[in-house]
Write a protein that holds these residues in place. Structure first.
Motif, PDB file in Angstrom:
ATOM      1  N   GLY A  15       0.859  -1.177   0.000  1.00  0.00           N
ATOM      2  CA  GLY A  15       0.000   0.000   0.000  1.00  0.00           C
ATOM      3  C   GLY A  15       0.893   1.224   0.000  1.00  0.00           C
ATOM      4  N   ARG A  16       0.323   2.350   0.286  1.00  0.00           N
ATOM      5  CA  ARG A  16       1.066   3.609   0.222  1.00  0.00           C
ATOM      6  C   ARG A  16       2.304   3.610   1.101  1.00  0.00           C
ATOM      7  NH1 ARG A  16       0.805   8.734   2.596  1.00  0.00           N
ATOM      8  NH2 ARG A  16      -0.804   8.068   4.017  1.00  0.00           N
ATOM      9  N   THR A  17       2.208   3.060   2.299  1.00  0.00           N
ATOM     10  CA  THR A  17       3.337   3.140   3.234  1.00  0.00           C
ATOM     11  C   THR A  17       3.714   1.791   3.847  1.00  0.00           C
ATOM     12  OG1 THR A  17       1.866   3.741   5.046  1.00  0.00           O
ATOM     13  CG2 THR A  17       2.901   5.563   3.819  1.00  0.00           C
ATOM     14  N   TYR A  18       3.421   0.709   3.155  1.00  0.00           N
ATOM     15  CA  TYR A  18       3.819  -0.608   3.674  1.00  0.00           C
ATOM     16  C   TYR A  18       4.041  -1.586   2.530  1.00  0.00           C
ATOM     17  CZ  TYR A  18      -0.839  -2.338   2.656  1.00  0.00           C
ATOM     18  OH  TYR A  18      -1.977  -2.712   2.003  1.00  0.00           O
ATOM     19  N   VAL A  19       4.828  -2.613   2.828  1.00  0.00           N
ATOM     20  CA  VAL A  19       5.052  -3.724   1.899  1.00  0.00           C
ATOM     21  C   VAL A  19       4.993  -5.007   2.717  1.00  0.00           C
ATOM     22  CG1 VAL A  19       6.666  -4.845   0.310  1.00  0.00           C
ATOM     23  CG2 VAL A  19       6.533  -2.333   0.384  1.00  0.00           C
TER      24      VAL A  19
END
Length: 83
Positions: free
Chosen positions: A48-52
């Protein structure tokens, strides 16, 4: 999640990487993509925007899949991409 989590069913290693910005997330994904191409090892990825989220399955398939030293080494190499 700071450590790789080992699951038994299905056999795999999982880890969530969190970032401060989308730009940082993309930079990590770019490094991971380059590393995967170089090693010819391709983990399962969701992001997502700020996680993997990364899932590593055993490199060797078979009747009784098990994580190997090579699988754990690849996980360590992914950790090294955070720099």
């Amino acid at each position: 999640m700071d450590q790789w989590q080992e699951r038994k069913r299905p056999v795999c290693l999982e880890k969530r990487f969190e970032f401060d910005s989308y730009s940082s997330t993309r930079d990590f994904l770019d490094r991971l993509g380059e590393h995967s191409e170089a090693t010819q090892r391709f983990p399962d990825i969701s992001f997502g925007r700020t996680y993997v989220n990364i899932t590593l399955r055993p490199e060797q398939d078979g009747d009784a899949p098990a994580l190997s030293a090579a699988d754990r080494r690849f996980a360590d190499e992914i950790d090294g991409l955070l720099g």
